[in-house]
Design a protein around this motif. Sequence first.
Motif, PDB file in Angstrom:
ATOM      1  N   GLU A 178       0.802  -1.219   0.000  1.00 58.10           N
ATOM      2  CA  GLU A 178       0.000   0.000   0.000  1.00 58.10           C
ATOM      3  C   GLU A 178       0.839   1.275   0.000  1.00 58.10           C
ATOM      4  OE1 GLU A 178      -4.116  -1.351   2.153  1.00 58.10           O
ATOM      5  OE2 GLU A 178      -2.501  -0.630   3.454  1.00 58.10           O
ATOM      6  N   GLU A 180       4.630   1.380  -0.317  1.00 56.91           N
ATOM      7  CA  GLU A 180       5.982   1.377  -0.862  1.00 56.91           C
ATOM      8  C   GLU A 180       6.070   0.814  -2.279  1.00 56.91           C
ATOM      9  OE1 GLU A 180       8.824  -0.260   1.876  1.00 56.91           O
ATOM     10  OE2 GLU A 180       7.655   0.379   3.615  1.00 56.91           O
ATOM     11  N   SER A 181       4.961   0.726  -2.971  1.00 60.05           N
ATOM     12  CA  SER A 181       4.940   0.335  -4.390  1.00 60.05           C
ATOM     13  C   SER A 181       5.590  -1.019  -4.645  1.00 60.05           C
ATOM     14  CB  SER A 181       5.641   1.404  -5.252  1.00 60.05           C
ATOM     15  OG  SER A 181       5.027   2.650  -5.085  1.00 60.05           O
ATOM     16  N   ASP A 184       4.437  -2.540  -7.913  1.00 61.18           N
ATOM     17  CA  ASP A 184       5.006  -1.837  -9.068  1.00 61.18           C
ATOM     18  C   ASP A 184       6.408  -2.360  -9.363  1.00 61.18           C
ATOM     19  OD1 ASP A 184       2.768  -0.268  -9.408  1.00 61.18           O
ATOM     20  OD2 ASP A 184       3.544   1.388  -8.206  1.00 61.18           O
ATOM     21  N   ASP A 185       7.172  -2.580  -8.302  1.00 58.95           N
ATOM     22  CA  ASP A 185       8.534  -3.108  -8.473  1.00 58.95           C
ATOM     23  C   ASP A 185       8.495  -4.510  -9.075  1.00 58.95           C
ATOM     24  OD1 ASP A 185       9.494  -0.790  -7.355  1.00 58.95           O
ATOM     25  OD2 ASP A 185       9.743  -1.637  -5.347  1.00 58.95           O
TER      26      ASP A 185
END
Length: 264
Positions: A178, A180-181, A184-185
Amino acid sequence: MEKGVPIRSLARGIAVLQAVNRGGSLSMMEIARASSVPYPTACRIVQTLLFEGLIEQEPVRKRYRPTGLVQTLAHGFQGHAGIVQTARPHIVELTRRVMWPISLSTHVGSNMVIRDSTHSLTTLTFNDYYPGYSIPILECASGLVYLAHMPADEREGILASLKRLPDRIPIHTMRMIEEESLLDDVRQQGFATRGNNHFTRNPGKTSSIAVPIFEHGRVAGALTLAFFSSAIRMNEAVKQFAESLRNTGLAITTELGPSAAAAE
């Protein structure tokens, strides 16, 4: 009751049954720990499962194991035969080359469920993992890579459901998703990692790398390579195996459907 809110007692009962089914033979304390259910509650649930015949106490020892009756819970389930059939030769070949076991898993509810694995084809494993073994979706590399590539609305629904049972989720992982992405990483690098896996038959002894599999442009499952945590550091394992694992996932994706490009 508000629509969509889980029944806590039922959720805990399922968690206890899954823990016993995963562990094969567990003490009461191990059941409570593995299911994240308070010990007194776990004791009551175990007594209910004993009464219903889904688990049994071992002779002499105070340990509990599943009975054949748990198989009735799978009646009507059609499985993922097409994915398994397509993936099997690829994961066998990859295991032949890297020696570490590969598993194929798909998403069910709040878990990732193993559909096939090559643990029996290599000596570099502590245990065999047969189809049906489940792992909480936030507790495994396959779950993270699956969440990262599924449609956003479906992902938000899963995460919202998990947050209604805070004693069943790893708070640190949820925060990373939620705030620290994390996902996405995972999407950017094309794989997810998990060190010192907890929900295995040898907790903390293995780590893993996972990549997604797509079917007609939608994520359909994940491939996971497991290795001994004490044998290889994660950064070295990524260097050695991530590319081969990604290539195997892409080969399976290509065979599963002509819309593989949509998944890239």
